[in-house]
Design a protein around this motif. Structure first.
Motif, mmCIF file in Angstrom:
data_model
loop_
_atom_site.group_PDB
_atom_site.id
_atom_site.type_symbol
_atom_site.label_atom_id
_atom_site.label_comp_id
_atom_site.label_asym_id
_atom_site.label_seq_id
_atom_site.Cartn_x
_atom_site.Cartn_y
_atom_site.Cartn_z
ATOM 1 N N LEU A 1 1.155 -1.039 -0.012
ATOM 2 C CA LEU A 1 0.525 -0.034 -0.215
ATOM 3 C C LEU A 1 0.694 1.232 0.334
ATOM 4 C CD1 LEU A 1 -2.947 1.108 0.174
ATOM 5 C CD2 LEU A 1 -2.949 1.062 3.084
ATOM 6 N N LEU A 2 1.773 0.886 0.740
ATOM 7 C CA LEU A 2 2.629 2.615 0.802
ATOM 8 C C LEU A 2 3.542 2.665 0.070
ATOM 9 C CD1 LEU A 2 4.519 4.669 2.335
ATOM 10 C CD2 LEU A 2 5.501 3.299 3.638
ATOM 11 N N VAL A 3 4.010 1.418 -1.231
ATOM 12 C CA VAL A 3 4.626 1.895 -2.602
ATOM 13 C C VAL A 3 3.831 2.147 -3.283
ATOM 14 C CG1 VAL A 3 6.002 0.320 -3.709
ATOM 15 C CG2 VAL A 3 6.852 0.196 -1.874
ATOM 16 N N GLY A 4 2.226 1.255 -3.314
ATOM 17 C CA GLY A 4 1.475 2.062 -4.882
ATOM 18 C C GLY A 4 1.337 3.487 -4.181
ATOM 19 N N ILE A 5 1.123 4.456 -3.154
ATOM 20 C CA ILE A 5 1.396 5.146 -2.885
ATOM 21 C C ILE A 5 1.953 6.261 -3.904
ATOM 22 C CG2 ILE A 5 0.379 7.192 -0.964
ATOM 23 C CD1 ILE A 5 -1.191 5.429 0.122
ATOM 24 N N VAL A 6 2.772 6.135 -2.787
ATOM 25 C CA VAL A 6 4.058 6.745 -3.218
ATOM 26 C C VAL A 6 4.927 6.760 -3.982
ATOM 27 C CG1 VAL A 6 6.912 7.145 -2.606
ATOM 28 C CG2 VAL A 6 5.262 6.441 -0.894
ATOM 29 N N PHE A 7 4.529 5.374 -5.536
ATOM 30 C CA PHE A 7 4.448 5.611 -6.971
ATOM 31 C C PHE A 7 3.863 6.048 -7.578
ATOM 32 C CE2 PHE A 7 5.058 3.746 -10.793
ATOM 33 C CZ PHE A 7 6.364 3.609 -11.256
ATOM 34 N N SER A 8 2.771 5.773 -7.150
ATOM 35 C CA SER A 8 2.000 6.667 -8.369
ATOM 36 C C SER A 8 1.999 8.141 -8.178
ATOM 37 C CB SER A 8 0.159 6.543 -7.715
ATOM 38 O OG SER A 8 0.034 6.896 -6.664
ATOM 39 N N MET A 9 2.022 8.933 -7.241
ATOM 40 C CA MET A 9 3.009 10.307 -6.016
ATOM 41 C C MET A 9 3.552 10.823 -7.071
ATOM 42 S SD MET A 9 1.259 10.872 -2.838
ATOM 43 C CE MET A 9 1.751 12.432 -2.929
ATOM 44 N N SER A 10 4.501 9.844 -7.252
ATOM 45 C CA SER A 10 5.649 10.020 -7.902
ATOM 46 C C SER A 10 5.402 10.438 -9.388
ATOM 47 C CB SER A 10 7.231 8.925 -7.519
ATOM 48 O OG SER A 10 6.845 9.225 -6.343
ATOM 49 N N CYS A 11 4.469 9.963 -9.794
ATOM 50 C CA CYS A 11 4.451 9.673 -11.240
ATOM 51 C C CYS A 11 4.203 10.592 -11.466
ATOM 52 C CB CYS A 11 3.398 8.383 -11.732
ATOM 53 S SG CYS A 11 4.299 6.769 -12.354
ATOM 54 N N VAL A 12 3.125 11.143 -10.710
ATOM 55 C CA VAL A 12 2.155 12.183 -10.826
ATOM 56 C C VAL A 12 3.549 14.095 -10.935
ATOM 57 C CG1 VAL A 12 0.904 14.040 -10.253
ATOM 58 C CG2 VAL A 12 0.359 11.964 -9.793
ATOM 59 N N ILE A 13 4.053 13.142 -10.110
ATOM 60 C CA ILE A 13 5.258 14.430 -10.035
ATOM 61 C C ILE A 13 6.446 15.109 -10.608
ATOM 62 C CG2 ILE A 13 7.486 15.223 -8.948
ATOM 63 C CD1 ILE A 13 5.724 14.105 -6.240
ATOM 64 N N PHE A 14 6.640 13.438 -11.490
ATOM 65 C CA PHE A 14 7.253 12.970 -12.977
ATOM 66 C C PHE A 14 6.753 14.231 -13.768
ATOM 67 C CE2 PHE A 14 8.262 11.024 -16.513
ATOM 68 C CZ PHE A 14 9.903 11.188 -16.316
ATOM 69 N N LYS A 15 5.295 13.254 -14.030
ATOM 70 C CA LYS A 15 4.833 14.210 -15.231
ATOM 71 C C LYS A 15 4.643 15.853 -14.656
ATOM 72 C CE LYS A 15 1.418 10.809 -16.627
ATOM 73 N NZ LYS A 15 0.010 10.110 -16.536
ATOM 74 N N THR A 16 5.259 16.592 -14.132
ATOM 75 C CA THR A 16 4.856 17.982 -13.365
ATOM 76 C C THR A 16 5.836 18.565 -14.154
ATOM 77 O OG1 THR A 16 5.418 17.753 -11.520
ATOM 78 C CG2 THR A 16 2.897 17.815 -12.201
ATOM 79 N N GLN A 17 7.121 18.007 -13.389
ATOM 80 C CA GLN A 17 8.613 17.841 -13.574
ATOM 81 C C GLN A 17 9.007 17.489 -15.677
ATOM 82 O OE1 GLN A 17 10.764 15.921 -10.887
ATOM 83 N NE2 GLN A 17 11.183 18.036 -9.860
ATOM 84 N N ASN A 18 8.096 17.025 -16.634
ATOM 85 C CA ASN A 18 8.831 16.586 -17.173
ATOM 86 C C ASN A 18 6.955 16.842 -18.801
ATOM 87 O OD1 ASN A 18 12.104 15.190 -17.510
ATOM 88 N ND2 ASN A 18 10.392 14.249 -15.813
ATOM 89 N N PRO A 19 6.848 17.757 -18.479
ATOM 90 C CA PRO A 19 5.403 18.076 -18.618
ATOM 91 C C PRO A 19 6.022 18.535 -20.629
ATOM 92 C CG PRO A 19 5.864 20.151 -18.606
ATOM 93 C CD PRO A 19 7.057 18.928 -17.582
ATOM 94 N N LYS A 20 4.335 17.931 -21.479
ATOM 95 C CA LYS A 20 4.576 18.200 -22.967
ATOM 96 C C LYS A 20 5.056 19.681 -23.286
ATOM 97 C CE LYS A 20 2.815 18.164 -27.095
ATOM 98 N NZ LYS A 20 3.320 17.164 -28.318
ATOM 99 N N VAL A 21 5.928 19.961 -24.077
ATOM 100 C CA VAL A 21 6.334 21.902 -24.360
ATOM 101 C C VAL A 21 6.072 21.742 -25.909
ATOM 102 C CG1 VAL A 21 7.389 22.389 -22.334
ATOM 103 C CG2 VAL A 21 8.582 21.535 -25.094
ATOM 104 N N SER A 22 6.103 22.211 -26.607
ATOM 105 C CA SER A 22 5.169 23.366 -28.075
ATOM 106 C C SER A 22 5.824 24.877 -28.053
ATOM 107 C CB SER A 22 3.961 22.304 -28.159
ATOM 108 O OG SER A 22 2.936 23.407 -27.624
ATOM 109 N N LEU A 23 6.222 24.708 -29.930
ATOM 110 C CA LEU A 23 6.816 25.926 -30.532
ATOM 111 C C LEU A 23 5.133 25.936 -31.396
ATOM 112 C CD1 LEU A 23 10.110 26.101 -31.202
ATOM 113 C CD2 LEU A 23 8.314 27.569 -29.947
ATOM 114 N N LEU A 24 4.292 26.928 -31.104
ATOM 115 C CA LEU A 24 2.807 27.605 -31.568
ATOM 116 C C LEU A 24 3.291 27.882 -33.296
ATOM 117 C CD1 LEU A 24 0.851 27.815 -28.939
ATOM 118 C CD2 LEU A 24 1.817 25.918 -29.646
ATOM 119 N N GLY A 25 1.930 27.333 -33.699
ATOM 120 C CA GLY A 25 2.313 28.212 -35.575
ATOM 121 C C GLY A 25 0.181 28.916 -35.493
ATOM 122 N N ARG A 26 0.677 28.719 -36.715
ATOM 123 C CA ARG A 26 -1.213 29.799 -37.118
ATOM 124 C C ARG A 26 -1.637 29.088 -38.054
ATOM 125 N NH1 ARG A 26 -1.825 36.137 -39.121
ATOM 126 N NH2 ARG A 26 -4.196 36.269 -39.028
#
Length: 703
Positions: free
Chosen positions: A494-519
């Motif tokens: 249970l502890l490992v599952g909670i910590v790992f799932s929260m770590s995945c969320v943190i990882f996503k916010t630390q490595n989000p999608k970035v993009s250059l926009l065009g018209r």
């Protein structure tokens, strides 16, 4: 006559919000809280006991048939399961019947869900059993039904004594093995209920938010595999103790294969017959569920047939088959849970309390949505808390909502919690009259009932490829939670599952999608050029989008991705220019042809960038902290030094407020109109117009 200049109002104007003084807010809340009146007392009582609200409105002719049928069917299913799950909980069968009886009555009075079935649950029973066995071992009781030198368990030692002789003083009395086991379970249940009521009082239901669906799913599957492993010894008639410590699954299977030569043939044959009948009944039920109005009482048929066969065949005396033993009728006098045990159980109780309320609240909300009514999650936490506190005085163990029985209630026409009252009456009849008839029931039959009930959870393994295709991160969370629960322990899983799932969320916010926009053509729509075709980047303007909050943990990721996307890092660019100036001075000091010397100097110093403006599209940035605000400040300053403007577009009010409080736009927000724009297109138009004016000025100065 002077002309009157009309001031055009801004396109968007923020509302002025005045916050009430904190003291007045506290006074009003305190006055509201201590205010006592007859309507307030009535609403408080009816809120605490929802049955007072809905029972007077009960539609007898419309509801009674569905409630009675579902109550009887669930009660019939509940009796064999209540006896069986005591094998998991490490207590005598009578206590499972007590638990089912009291939990159904209390939830009838306090629950807000019409369909949830609260009582014994395999996962809760397993977690209770692990805590009970651990503290029984620490107290010196023998956990081995038949001590054997071939059993491998690193935690078993010389402190074990014969269970029938060893006793412990508890609350001023000598307590034997059975007494101490239920004392631990009752104290554990009381503490779990206290935790749950405290969570309800302090509105801590948000804790369940951190229990993601893939994590809970993987945790339940891993625990199911542990339950199967723990019950496997009963199928084979082996008498080996439950392993204490980590690696229960591995060690238990090692012990099973090490003692496989001691298999009881009678239990194996009985198990094979019972599993065949139970699985066949489940398959028929699933295949013809539209035609069958009520579920097949397969468990009751198996229990009745196996009990008669064991009694008249004298399987215990003839084949040494392990049986349930004497189950007394009636009720044991209530007893206060042992407070001396609670300090030892304080940490062990936390996962039970959290999982119990998480399953109860999620199931109640799920079936309420399905059947078109609402539940109160906070009242559900109170209800499950008191379903643990009050029964702990009557020799019960921890309860929660059970998915399988809730689905049975829903499919058999349940309308209200009257069905829980009917189920409690069925259990009461067994407690008062029929309990002794289960004396000859083999434990392997109970194990078969438990194992077959795990089919749904164990089938989750087939869904792993689909999970992987839908979301790799969710599939990985499921696999990690399942593996940690099955291979290490339930609590650690249970502890490992909670910590790992929260770590995945943190990882996503630390490595989000970035993009250059065009018209897009000649519209004012700008989108990701990597995702859409036929987009044209605006001339000499870079539009950058960052799809995550900007805070202390991902500040560096934001800067790296921006520098990489636009291709220019301000500090490095400034360094290159300084080096070029230094070389230019060196060249200019050398005697050379005048014209050529000037061309070389200009070539070294001048470095024309591909863009003059960066527009930050902040539409996907929900908030920023002080670090994010400082990052924005640094960007504007650093790019300004190399002649590049940084503009902001599509900022939400939260981001704007943070920037204003830090005086990002200068004193009295004087630079706000030149830095902040409502749309990306407005920022691009401003950048182009500013660039055109600057270029014309430079041409005029050159002339």
């Amino acid at each position: 006559m002077e002309e009157v200049t009309k001031v055009t109002p801004p396109l968007l104007e923020r509302r002025v919000r005045q916050r009430e003084p904190t003291v007045s807010v506290l006074k009003s809340k305190l006055k509201q809280g201590v205010n006592c009146s007859v309507p307030r007392v009535r609403s408080t009582l009816t809120g605490f006991f929802p049955v007072v609200r809905w029972l007077p409105k009960y539609k007898l002719r419309e509801y009674i048939w569905g409630d009675v049928m579902s109550g009887l069917i669930v009660g019939i299913i509940l009796v064999p399961q209540a006896i069986a799950y005591c094998l998991l909980a490490g207590v005598e069968p009578i206590y499972g019947l007590y638990t089912s009886f009291y939990a159904n009555i209390i939830y009838f009075l306090m629950g807000t869900s019409r369909h949830v079935s609260v009582g014994i649950f395999s996962l809760m029973s397993l977690m209770v059993g692990q805590v009970v066995d651990k503290h029984m071992f620490m107290a010196g009781f023998d956990l081995n039904e038949d001590p054997s030198p071939d059993v491998f368990n690193a935690t078993l030692g010389s402190n074990l004594t014969a269970g029938s002789l060893h006793s412990v003083e508890l609350m001023g009395q000598q307590c034997g093995k059975e007494c101490y086991a239920i004392s631990i379970a009752a104290a554990l249940t009381f503490l779990a209920g206290i935790y749950q009521v405290m969570m309800a009082v302090f509105r801590l239901g948000f804790v369940s938010v951190y229990l993601s669906a893939p994590m809970l799913d993987g945790f339940a599957t891993g625990a199911s595999f542990t339950i199967l492993t723990v019950q496997a010894k009963y199928l084979l008639g082996l008498k080996i103790p439950r392993h204490q410590g980590y690696g229960t699954v591995v060690v238990t299977w090692f012990n099973i294969f090490a003692n496989i030569h001691k298999t009881n043939l009678c239990d194996v044959i009985t198990s094979a017959i019972c599993i065949s009948i139970l699985v066949a009944g489940k398959e028929i039920q699933e295949r013809y569920k539209d035609r069958l109005k009520i579920p097949l009482p397969t468990e009751l048929v198996v229990v009745a047939g196996a009990t008669l066969a064991s009694h008249f065949g004298q399987l215990k005396s003839n084949y040494d088959s392990s049986v349930s033993g004497h189950i007394p009728t009636g009720f044991i006098p209530p007893q206060v849970p042992s407070f001396s045990l609670m300090p030892q159980l304080a940490l062990d109780t936390i996962p039970l309390a959290v999982i119990s309320f998480a399953f109860t609240v999620s199931l109640s909300e799920m079936f309420a949505k399905k059947n078109g009514y609402t539940v109160r999650p906070n009242q559900e936490m109170l209800a499950i808390g008191f379903c643990n506190i009050i029964p702990s005085f009557f020799h019960c163990f921890t309860t929660s909502a059970a998915l399988a029985k809730t689905m049975v209630k829903d499919s058999t026409g349940c309308q209200t919690q009257i069905s829980s009252l009917i189920s409690a009456v069925v259990v009461l009849l067994v407690l008062l009259f029929f309990a002794p008839f289960f004396y000859s029931l083999q434990k392997c039959v109970l194990a078969c009932i438990i194992i077959v009930s795990l089919r749904g959870a164990l089938r989750k393994f087939k869904d792993v490829p689909a999970k992987w295709r839908a979301s790799r991160s969710d599939a990985i969370v499921w696999l990690v939670a399942m593996s940690a629960t099955a291979l290490i322990s339930v609590e650690v899983g249970l502890l490992v599952g909670i910590v790992f799932s929260m770590s995945c969320v943190i990882f996503k916010t630390q490595n989000p999608k970035v993009s250059l926009l065009g018209r897009a053509n000649d519209t004012d729509l700008y989108e990701d050029m990597d995702e859409y075709k036929n987009l044209v980047p605006p001339p000499r303007v870079q539009i950058f989008r960052f799809q995550s909050p900007l805070y202390y943990a991902n500040k560096d990721s934001f800067l790296r991705s921006l520098y990489k996307a636009v291709g220019v890092e301000p500090f490095l660019e400034l360094t290159k220019r300084k080096k070029a100036e230094k070389k230019a001075k060196e060249f200019s000091s050398k005697p050379m042809n005048g014209d050529k010397n000037g061309e070389v100097v200009i070539g070294l110093v001048q470095r024309e960038l591909d863009f003059h403006t960066i527009v930050l599209d902040c539409s996907a940035i929900p908030f920023i902290d002080s670090t994010g605000m400082a990052t924005f400040k640094g960007l504007v300053k650093e790019y300004k030094e190399i002649g590049v403007s940084v503009l902001f577009a599509n900022c939400n009010t939260s981001v704007i407020d943070t920037l204003q409080k830090a005086q990002f736009f200068g004193k009295n927000d004087k630079d706000m109109s030149s830095l902040l724009y409502y749309t990306v297109h407005a920022a691009v138009l401003h950048a182009n117009s500013t660039s055109t004016v600057a270029e014309s000025r430079s041409e005029d100065s050159a002339v």
